[in-house]
Design a protein around this motif. Structure first.
Motif, short mmCIF file in Angstrom:
data_model
loop_
_atom_site.label_atom_id
_atom_site.label_comp_id
_atom_site.label_asym_id
_atom_site.label_seq_id
_atom_site.Cartn_x
_atom_site.Cartn_y
_atom_site.Cartn_z
N THR A 25 26.21 8.00 35.57
CA THR A 25 27.59 8.44 35.45
C THR A 25 27.86 8.64 33.97
OG1 THR A 25 28.24 7.13 37.38
CG2 THR A 25 29.99 7.87 35.93
N SER A 26 27.89 9.90 33.55
CA SER A 26 27.94 10.19 32.13
C SER A 26 29.26 9.77 31.50
CB SER A 26 27.72 11.69 31.88
OG SER A 26 28.73 12.44 32.51
N CYS A 27 30.28 9.66 32.30
CA CYS A 27 31.59 9.26 31.76
C CYS A 27 32.14 8.13 32.63
CB CYS A 27 32.55 10.45 31.73
SG CYS A 27 34.15 10.07 31.00
N ASP A 28 32.16 6.94 32.08
CA ASP A 28 32.67 5.79 32.83
C ASP A 28 34.14 5.51 32.51
OD1 ASP A 28 32.36 5.01 30.26
OD2 ASP A 28 31.14 3.22 30.69
N CYS A 29 34.82 6.52 32.00
CA CYS A 29 36.23 6.36 31.69
C CYS A 29 37.03 6.23 33.01
CB CYS A 29 36.74 7.55 30.88
SG CYS A 29 38.49 7.46 30.48
N ARG A 30 37.88 5.20 33.08
CA ARG A 30 38.65 4.98 34.30
C ARG A 30 40.04 5.60 34.24
NH1 ARG A 30 37.26 -1.33 35.91
NH2 ARG A 30 34.98 -1.04 36.03
N ALA A 31 40.39 6.12 33.11
CA ALA A 31 41.69 6.78 33.01
C ALA A 31 41.65 8.10 33.78
CB ALA A 31 42.05 7.02 31.55
N PRO A 32 42.73 8.46 34.41
CA PRO A 32 42.73 9.72 35.18
C PRO A 32 42.59 10.93 34.26
CG PRO A 32 44.94 8.81 35.02
CD PRO A 32 44.03 7.77 34.46
N HIS A 33 41.80 11.90 34.73
CA HIS A 33 41.60 13.15 34.00
C HIS A 33 42.39 14.24 34.72
CE1 HIS A 33 38.01 12.39 31.21
NE2 HIS A 33 38.41 11.20 31.65
N GLU A 34 43.55 14.55 34.16
CA GLU A 34 44.36 15.59 34.78
C GLU A 34 43.70 16.94 34.57
OE1 GLU A 34 45.76 14.95 30.57
OE2 GLU A 34 45.18 13.72 32.30
N LYS A 35 43.96 17.85 35.47
CA LYS A 35 43.39 19.19 35.41
C LYS A 35 44.03 19.95 34.26
CE LYS A 35 42.62 23.32 38.26
NZ LYS A 35 41.17 23.35 37.98
N LEU A 36 43.19 20.59 33.46
CA LEU A 36 43.66 21.33 32.30
C LEU A 36 43.54 22.82 32.54
CD1 LEU A 36 41.98 19.30 29.38
CD2 LEU A 36 44.35 19.15 30.18
N SER A 37 44.44 23.54 31.94
CA SER A 37 44.33 25.00 31.92
C SER A 37 43.67 25.41 30.61
CB SER A 37 45.70 25.64 32.04
OG SER A 37 46.50 25.33 30.91
N ILE A 38 43.17 26.63 30.58
CA ILE A 38 42.52 27.12 29.36
C ILE A 38 43.51 27.18 28.21
CG2 ILE A 38 41.35 29.12 28.35
CD1 ILE A 38 40.11 29.67 31.06
N THR A 39 44.76 27.52 28.52
CA THR A 39 45.79 27.59 27.48
C THR A 39 46.04 26.21 26.87
OG1 THR A 39 46.83 29.41 28.67
CG2 THR A 39 48.14 28.30 26.99
N GLN A 40 46.15 25.18 27.72
CA GLN A 40 46.34 23.83 27.20
C GLN A 40 45.16 23.37 26.34
OE1 GLN A 40 46.89 21.79 30.94
NE2 GLN A 40 49.13 21.71 30.70
N ALA A 41 43.96 23.68 26.81
CA ALA A 41 42.78 23.26 26.06
C ALA A 41 42.69 23.97 24.72
CB ALA A 41 41.52 23.53 26.89
N CYS A 42 43.11 25.24 24.68
CA CYS A 42 43.09 25.98 23.41
C CYS A 42 44.11 25.43 22.42
CB CYS A 42 43.36 27.47 23.66
SG CYS A 42 42.00 28.33 24.50
N ARG A 43 45.20 24.83 22.91
CA ARG A 43 46.21 24.23 22.04
C ARG A 43 45.78 22.87 21.51
NH1 ARG A 43 50.39 25.97 25.87
NH2 ARG A 43 50.44 23.80 26.60
N GLY A 44 44.67 22.36 21.98
CA GLY A 44 44.18 21.07 21.51
C GLY A 44 44.69 19.89 22.29
N THR A 45 45.19 20.12 23.48
CA THR A 45 45.66 19.02 24.32
C THR A 45 44.68 18.82 25.47
OG1 THR A 45 47.00 20.61 25.56
CG2 THR A 45 48.09 19.43 23.78
N PRO A 46 44.54 17.60 25.93
CA PRO A 46 45.22 16.38 25.45
C PRO A 46 44.64 15.88 24.14
CG PRO A 46 43.67 15.83 27.18
CD PRO A 46 43.63 17.32 27.06
N VAL A 47 45.42 15.14 23.42
CA VAL A 47 45.00 14.68 22.10
C VAL A 47 44.24 13.37 22.17
CG1 VAL A 47 46.90 15.86 20.95
CG2 VAL A 47 47.23 13.52 21.80
#
Length: 347
Positions: A25-47
């Motif tokens: 499991t390459s990412c054992d982070c337990r925090a929820p990963h909300e679905k991102l849009s390309i626009t949000q990712a281009c703005r640098g979010t989430p921080v």
């Protein structure tokens, strides 16, 4: 409920070590990963976490086209964590064909690419939602050309429909198939070269006849190389001789001009030799016209034994009465007067 902090791995900041291999499991982070849009990712979010981008492939004979595609995937967003999936030999041979490099060689090639943060071994041929969720993948990067395989017209069709696909551009003029085509086209050249380097015919899968032919061609090539080296050396020798001859001719011309100048300066119409000759001729002419007197105290010449003796000298009175004629007119007049007085005395 208390919000969990993201513990996702961050992009590597140092290039002194290769990229890591993905765990089960390459990412054992337990925090929820909300679905991102390309626009949000281009703005640098989430921080609070990086954008996890996945790129997969065979990556056989890893070349600049592969590296440029991964560079584009790495630079899609301001904070990108790039995961690269590499298919195993079993899947590749089943769906695409035989590879030149083994899966372990391909894994290591990807680990040493500067744009890669994590390498996923034995990647699946088709990306399922479970796989994307397991590795918490936000976007998938690949060129936009439909990739038909495993009975599907485009294995990335469902990724595109989900809005998780980000296209990259292919590099024209370079591909694994092009490199293999070059090797097949120049097979004889590479076989001869490897035989010369010590590989056996069995290792190269070369027949006995072809082996002898290749070795004979290698000997001919060596002879041609020796002849070429001799020609180059002879050309270099001739060139050096020409340079020396040019230098000698130039020096000879300089010396000849110097010799001619000195000759003209000495024997020319206004040269030093003419002046010397004129001075010497003048001295000889002046000496002929007015020779120098002989000295008065020169010793008398001795009489030769064969010469008869001269008559005896006159008496003393005659010697005294008649002196030698004078050299000047005044002396001549004085002698004449003395002679006349003597005659009168005798009378």
């Amino acid at each position: 409920m208390e919000e969990l902090e993201h513990t996702c791995p961050h992009p590597r900041t140092t290039l002194t070590e290769p990229a890591i291999f993905a765990a089960e499991t390459s990412c054992d982070c337990r925090a929820p990963h909300e679905k991102l849009s390309i626009t949000q990712a281009c703005r640098g979010t989430p921080v609070d976490r990086p954008v996890r981008v996945y790129a997969d492939g065979i990556f056989d004979l890893f070349h600049s086209g592969h590296a440029r595609a991964l560079m584009q995937a790495k630079n899609l967003f301001p904070n990108t964590y790039l995961i690269v999936g590499v298919c195993s030999d079993e899947l590749t041979h089943k769906y695409k064909g035989f590879t030149v490099m083994t899966e372990h060689e391909r894994y290591e090639a990807l680990r040493h690419c500067r744009y890669v943060d994590e390498v996923l071994r034995d990647a699946p041929w088709t990306l399922t939602p479970e796989f994307l969720e397991k590795h918490k993948i936000d976007f998938v990067a690949h060129d936009d050309i439909p990739y038909s395989s495993a009975g599907s017209e485009d294995v990335y069709k469902h990724i595109k429909e989900a809005g998780m696909f980000v296209p990259t551009q292919r590099t024209e003029g370079i591909s694994t198939s092009d490199i293999i085509t070059r090797i097949v086209r120049d097979y004889d050249v590479y076989a001869r070269r490897n035989l010369q380097r010590g590989y056996t015919a069995k290792e190269l899968n070369v027949s006995y006849i072809n082996e002898k032919k290749y070795r004979l061609q290698n000997q001919v090539d060596r002879m041609k190389e020796k002849v070429r080296n001799v020609e180059e050396k002879s050309k270099h020798f001739v060139y050096r001789v020409e340079e020396k001859s040019h230098d000698l001719i130039q020096k000879w011309e300089e010396k000849s001009r110097e010799f001619i100048g000195n000759f003209l300066e000495l024997f020319g119409p206004d040269g030093t030799w003419k002046q010397v000759f004129q001075e010497r001729s003048g001295r000889m002419l002046s000496y002929a016209l007015s020779p120098r007197e002989s000295p008065c105290n020169s010793p008398p010449r001795e009489l030769s034994p064969l010469r008869s003796p001269s008559p005896p000298s006159p008496p003393a009175r005659w010697y005294n009465a008649r002196p030698s004629p004078p050299t000047s007119p005044k002396g001549a007049s004085a002698s004449m007067s003395s002679m006349s007085e003597g005659d009168e005395d005798e009378k």
